[in-house]
Every structure is written in structure tokens, then in C-alpha cells.
Design a protein around this motif. Structure first.
Motif, PDB file in Angstrom:
ATOM      1  N   ASP A 342     -48.358  53.821 -48.709  1.00  0.00           N
ATOM      2  CA  ASP A 342     -47.706  53.484 -47.448  1.00  0.00           C
ATOM      3  C   ASP A 342     -46.864  52.220 -47.665  1.00  0.00           C
ATOM      4  N   ARG A 345     -41.270  50.085 -50.400  1.00  0.00           N
ATOM      5  CA  ARG A 345     -39.911  49.552 -50.336  1.00  0.00           C
ATOM      6  C   ARG A 345     -39.577  48.894 -51.674  1.00  0.00           C
ATOM      7  N   ASP A 375     -33.141  60.745 -47.650  1.00  0.00           N
ATOM      8  CA  ASP A 375     -34.350  60.540 -48.451  1.00  0.00           C
ATOM      9  C   ASP A 375     -34.558  59.094 -48.854  1.00  0.00           C
ATOM     10  N   ARG A 376     -33.594  58.225 -48.503  1.00  0.00           N
ATOM     11  CA  ARG A 376     -33.678  56.788 -48.791  1.00  0.00           C
ATOM     12  C   ARG A 376     -33.826  56.532 -50.294  1.00  0.00           C
ATOM     13  N   ALA A 443     -47.499  63.988 -38.266  1.00  0.00           N
ATOM     14  CA  ALA A 443     -47.037  62.620 -38.020  1.00  0.00           C
ATOM     15  C   ALA A 443     -46.085  62.150 -39.120  1.00  0.00           C
ATOM     16  N   GLN A 444     -46.364  62.553 -40.356  1.00  0.00           N
ATOM     17  CA  GLN A 444     -45.482  62.187 -41.463  1.00  0.00           C
ATOM     18  C   GLN A 444     -44.134  62.891 -41.349  1.00  0.00           C
ATOM     19  N   THR A 446     -42.634  64.029 -38.590  1.00  0.00           N
ATOM     20  CA  THR A 446     -41.859  63.594 -37.428  1.00  0.00           C
ATOM     21  C   THR A 446     -41.732  62.079 -37.335  1.00  0.00           C
ATOM     22  N   ASN A 447     -42.509  61.378 -38.166  1.00  0.00           N
ATOM     23  CA  ASN A 447     -42.544  59.910 -38.125  1.00  0.00           C
ATOM     24  C   ASN A 447     -42.993  59.394 -36.767  1.00  0.00           C
ATOM     25  N   LYS A 448     -43.859  60.168 -36.110  1.00  0.00           N
ATOM     26  CA  LYS A 448     -44.391  59.787 -34.795  1.00  0.00           C
ATOM     27  C   LYS A 448     -45.884  60.104 -34.772  1.00  0.00           C
ATOM     28  N   GLN A 450     -49.371  61.625 -33.486  1.00  0.00           N
ATOM     29  CA  GLN A 450     -49.644  62.906 -32.845  1.00  0.00           C
ATOM     30  C   GLN A 450     -50.851  62.781 -31.914  1.00  0.00           C
ATOM     31  N   ASP A 498     -51.889  58.744 -36.408  1.00  0.00           N
ATOM     32  CA  ASP A 498     -50.711  58.713 -37.267  1.00  0.00           C
ATOM     33  C   ASP A 498     -51.118  59.031 -38.705  1.00  0.00           C
ATOM     34  N   GLN A 499     -50.121  59.012 -39.629  1.00  0.00           N
ATOM     35  CA  GLN A 499     -50.383  59.425 -41.003  1.00  0.00           C
ATOM     36  C   GLN A 499     -51.281  58.460 -41.755  1.00  0.00           C
TER      37      GLN A 499
END
Length: 514
Positions: A342, A345, A375-376, A443-444, A446-448, A450, A498-499
Motif C-alpha cells: 500500500d 510512490r 496506470d501511473r 474497493a481496489q 473502484t478506489n472507494k 465498499q 476498503d482494500q
């Protein structure tokens, strides 16, 4: 009748001679005819043996001893004598091999320069295969024959982890290293290993090709080199791009590379030598171990393993290639001790002026991010290369301690259910884990977070645990404030997952048994 099908043994020659003398002669032991035939047969049998030996001595596959030395001499290689450095290296890849990968005898291995002098060249002594589904294979190696001057410079022992460069990479092999010290041996090389090296030397003996130039450069301790014919240049021009971090700042290394290029390129070929600009990646992330009870000492070992994996990943990237986020994550997930990552960066640094001392250079943070696309990923220019340096900018890996939801259930079981209460409890535990994994995946995606919904949970328990009905569900987060999951929660549930959150079964009460 050919010589191959002719029996050339002593007894067979005697029998043929006596049969050709005709009938009426005394062929018993001690007779004149048999004595003459045996004398002649002895000389002929010796002649046939010498003839076969001379024939076999002319081929690499059958020659032995001094004869093999003479046959292989035309390839410019010699038998390894006692006193040469020998040991083992490990060829490996991060993921299991999709198929068998062959590593021929005579494949070269060397190390990074030490005190401005490259380590000796080593070559594998036998054909080896990295089997399908495996990630590593160990092969015996020995020091390549050098002249007397260079041989004196070779250290008496090569420390573990020093041999990490393959001048001619093997397709499918990602890394090489020596796990144990390389020491000197007291025995000459055997015919079998000498013969295997000769076959590889015969295959790889071409000069003047792009791969030959790249191999010559790698033999100088260079890990990353790209040799190509530029499409915008006239024929006879070759670009050589060295991608090792800050290699252009080593004058002796630059001179060695130039000498290697001159010795390997064809006459009339113009070589344009370039050095890639190094972009230092500092990776920051949090790791959730697969074993939640792992102690700090074990996690520190895992951290070092992941740092080494990230450094090797960067070393294998060609200059100018985009760094894919998914590939970088795959390197981390390839370690079986990693459950989840998680907060990944990357900060990028380049050489610039030191703020505190303008007379010195230092690594400074780039003002502009290199991330791009959905995909950053991280973009690089054509003459830029990536380095993950474990000393200058080591990866910052911390431990992720996920939030845990403890859920206590009351369910009704079927009266005809043949399972014991403990078996039903195990089925409920598996169903809860599956439900939580599905929410984390959504959650992963949609990045939200659940919502935890009564209807969805009850359906999962019915299908996976085969219970009759969900009667009660109480969820207790890490803060200890338990919340009762309402049957009429609909889509406005107060509880979300969340994830980075896990859910596990606490208590399970069953009614309706008997």
C-alpha cells in the motif's frame, strides 16, 4: 564390407585368415598355419586400434587428453590447469520459468570493477537447465585463461555476491550471483567440461556483430549496455549506450570500454559511445506480511530482501524504457512473505548542486513528477536510465498494520445438517473471508470503500457455509466500538470496508440444531 561393420578383434582376424587358406590345412593350436595367422592377426589388430584412435582424435566429441587439447587449440581456448579459480554461480529469475531454459557450457560471468579493475572472467563448465516451474539453478564455473600479467592480478578468493554480470545474457535468465566464495582448485579441467566449453566457443565465436560488441563491453564490468544501428545514420555507424549509473565519471572504466570496442568491432565501423543520464528512484511503500505474527527481526530480513529485489529489477531495465508500475509491484508480490502493499510512490533524484555547499554536487529531488497515464507509470527519455541505489537512495519500506473488523454471527442451521458445530464454524469462517476478499477487490477496482450489507453477507453465508439464515451480525472495528449490522441497511450502510481492511470471524452461535 565397410570398416565400421568389420570385426577387427584379434580372434575375428585369425578366423578370417584360416578360413581363406582353404581346406586340408592343420589349424589346430601350435600348427604352422595357425601360428603364422595369429602373428599376422596380432599386428593387424594393433593397426586397427591405432587407426581408430587416430580417427577419434580428430573430433571434439571423441578426442581425449592431449589430442583434445590439439583439436580445440584452433578455437583459441585452453584446458584449465590446477590453480585456477573455480566455484559455483546461481542463475535465477523472479518468477517460475514458463518452460525449460538452457544454459550452455562456456557462458561467461564476471563482476563489477573493484578498485578500478574488473574481476576476472569466469565461464560455466557444463550445460545446465533451469527447469519449468523453478526459479534458480546452480552451475560450476572456472576462471577464463588469461595471460601471465592479468593472472597475477586475480584475487585469491572471490567473495560471495561479486559475480553478477553476464556479458552474453541468457534469454529468460534475469540474474546471476555466486552464493559461496570462489577459490582456487588443485586439479586440471576434465575432458567433458573442456569439450562442452569448446562447443559453446564454436557457436559464439563470431566477431564484429552487435552482440559481440555488447559482450566485449560487458566483460569490462558493465551491466547495462545497448548496441544498435541508428536508423537516422548512414551505414557503418553503430551507437553504443552504456546505462550503468554514473559510469562516465570513471575515466579508467571509460578507457577499458573504448579498448574493448576497438578490439571487437569490424574495420571501417564508426562507433558513437554515449552514456545514459542516471535517474535515481527512491521507492516508498508499506508492506503487510503474509504472517501477521512475524516479529520485527523477520520483517527486517523481508525488508532487505525486497530492497535487493527492487535494485535487481532496476538493473535489468534498458536505458530509455518506461518503468511500469505493475511490473514493479510484481517484483514485490513475487516474495511469498508479502500479502499486500500500500502507498507505493516513487521520488526521483538527479545530480545537481548541493544547497549547503555550491562547490559540491549532490542528489537533488526533481521538481516535476514523472508519473503519467492511467496506470501511473514513470516515463524516461531515450538517454536516461533508472537506478535504485541501496546506499544513496535505498527503498523506504515500512510495515503496514491493516485494520481488522471482527464479526460475531448468530445463524440458524438446518436441523438435518450432518456437520458438527465446529465444522459449521469453519465453514462460516471461510465464507466471511471470501466476502471480505470480494469487498476488498471491489474497493481496489473502484478506489472507494465498499458497504457491508446485510443482504450480501447473508447470501454469501447461505451459499458458502450452507446455513439456513443469518439472525444477527455484530461488527467490531479496531477502536472497539461495536456496531450491529441492520437488516434494513440497504445501500446506506454505516460500515464500509476498503482494500486495506481485513475481516475475520469472531464468535459464531448456531441455533436450530438437534
Amino acid at each position: 564390407m565397410s570398416l565400421e561393420s568389420l570385426d577387427t578383434s584379434f580372434s575375428a582376424i585369425v578366423d578370417r585368415l584360416l578360413s581363406n587358406l582353404g581346406p586340408g590345412l592343420d589349424t589346430n593350436t601350435g600348427s604352422m598355419a595357425r601360428t603364422l595367422a595369429e602373428s599376422y592377426a596380432r599386428e593387424m589388430a594393433t593397426f586397427y586400434v591405432m587407426l581408430e584412435l587416430a580417427h577419434r582424435s580428430g573430433y571434439v566429441d571423441t578426442a581425449e587428453g592431449d589430442a583434445l587439447d590439439n583439436v580445440v587449440a584452433v578455437l583459441g581456448i585452453d584446458r584449465a590447469r590446477a590453480g585456477r579459480l573455480t566455484g559455483e554461480v546461481e542463475f535465477s529469475r523472479n518468477s517460475p520459468a514458463p518452460d525449460d531454459i538452457g544454459i550452455p557450457a562456456g557462458r561467461l560471468v564476471t563482476g563489477l570493477p573493484s578498485d578500478s579493475t574488473p574481476l576476472p572472467l569466469f565461464e560455466t563448465l557444463e550445460d545446465a537447465t533451469l527447469r519449468r516451474g523453478e526459479t534458480r539453478v546452480t552451475v560450476r564455473v572456472q576462471q577464463v585463461q588469461d595471460d601471465a600479467k592479468d593472472a597475477k592480478k586475480a584475487p585469491p578468493v572471490i567473495d560471495p555476491g561479486k559475480l553478477i554480470v553476464m556479458p552474453r545474457p541468457v534469454l529468460g535468465i534475469e540474474a546471476v550471483t555466486n552464493r559461496a566464495p570462489i577459490r582456487r582448485t588443485g586439479e586440471d579441467e576434465t575432458d567433458e567440461s573442456f569439450r562442452a566449453r569448446a562447443r559453446t566457443a564454436l557457436r559464439d565465436g563470431e566477431k564484429g556483430t552487435l552482440e559481440a560488441i555488447a559482450s566485449a563491453v560487458r566483460q569490462q564490468g558493465v551491466q547495462r549496455v545497448t548496441v544498435r544501428e541508428p536508423p537516422d545514420a548512414p551505414a557503418g555507424v553503430v551507437d553504443v549506450l552504456v546505462g550503468d549509473p554514473d559510469f562516465s565519471q570513471d575515466p579508467s572504466g571509460v578507457q577499458r570500454v573504448w579498448d574493448a570496442i576497438r578490439g571487437s568491432k569490424a574495420a571501417g565501423i564508426q562507433v558513437r559511445l554515449q552514456y545514459a543520464r542516471t535517474i535515481y528512484f527512491q521507492v516508498e511503500l508499506q508492506i503487510e506480511p503474509a504472517d501477521p505474527d512475524v516479529d520485527e527481526a523477520a520483517f527486517d530480513r523481508l525488508r532487505r530482501e525486497l530492497q535487493q529485489s527492487l535494485s535487481r529489477f532496476a538493473q535489468g531495465l534498458p536505458a530509455g524504457e518506461t518503468v511500469r508500475r505493475r511490473k514493479l509491484e510484481a517484483v514485490l508480490y513475487a516474495n511469498p512473505a508479502v500479502r499486500h502493499i500500500d502507498g507505493l510512490r516513487v521520488l526521483t533524484y538527479v545530480w545537481g548542486v548541493d544547497r549547503d555547499d555550491p562547490q559540491k554536487s549532490a542528489l537533488v529531488l526533481e521538481a516535476k513528477s514523472r508519473e503519467y497515464g492511467p496506470d501511473r507509470d514513470w516515463r524516461l527519455d531515450n538517454l536516461e536510465t533508472v537506478a535504485i541505489d541501496l546506499e544513496k537512495k535505498p527503498p523506504l519500506i515500512s510495515r503496514l498494520r491493516p485494520s481488522i473488523y471482527r464479526i460475531d454471527l448468530v445463524v440458524s442451521a438446518r436441523r438435518a445438517d450432518p456437520r458438527t458445530p465446529e465444522q459449521i464454524r469453519q465453514a462460516l469462517r471461510g465464507a466471511v473471508e471470501q466476502y471480505a476478499a470480494r469487498l476488498a477487490k471491489e474497493a481496489q477496482a473502484t478506489n472507494k470503500p465498499q458497504a457491508i450489507l446485510w443482504e450480501d453477507l447473508q447470501m454469501t453465508l447461505k451459499q458458502q457455509a450452507e446455513v439456513e439464515q443469518l439472525l444477527s451480525a455484530v461488527v467490531t472495528p479496531d477502536d472497539g466500538l461495536a456496531q450491529v449490522l441492520a437488516q434494513s441497511s440497504g445501500k446506506q450502510a454505516a460500515l464500509t470496508l476498503d482494500q486495506g481492511t481485513r475481516m475475520e470471524l469472531g464468535g459464531a452461535e448456531m441455533v436450530g440444531l438437534g
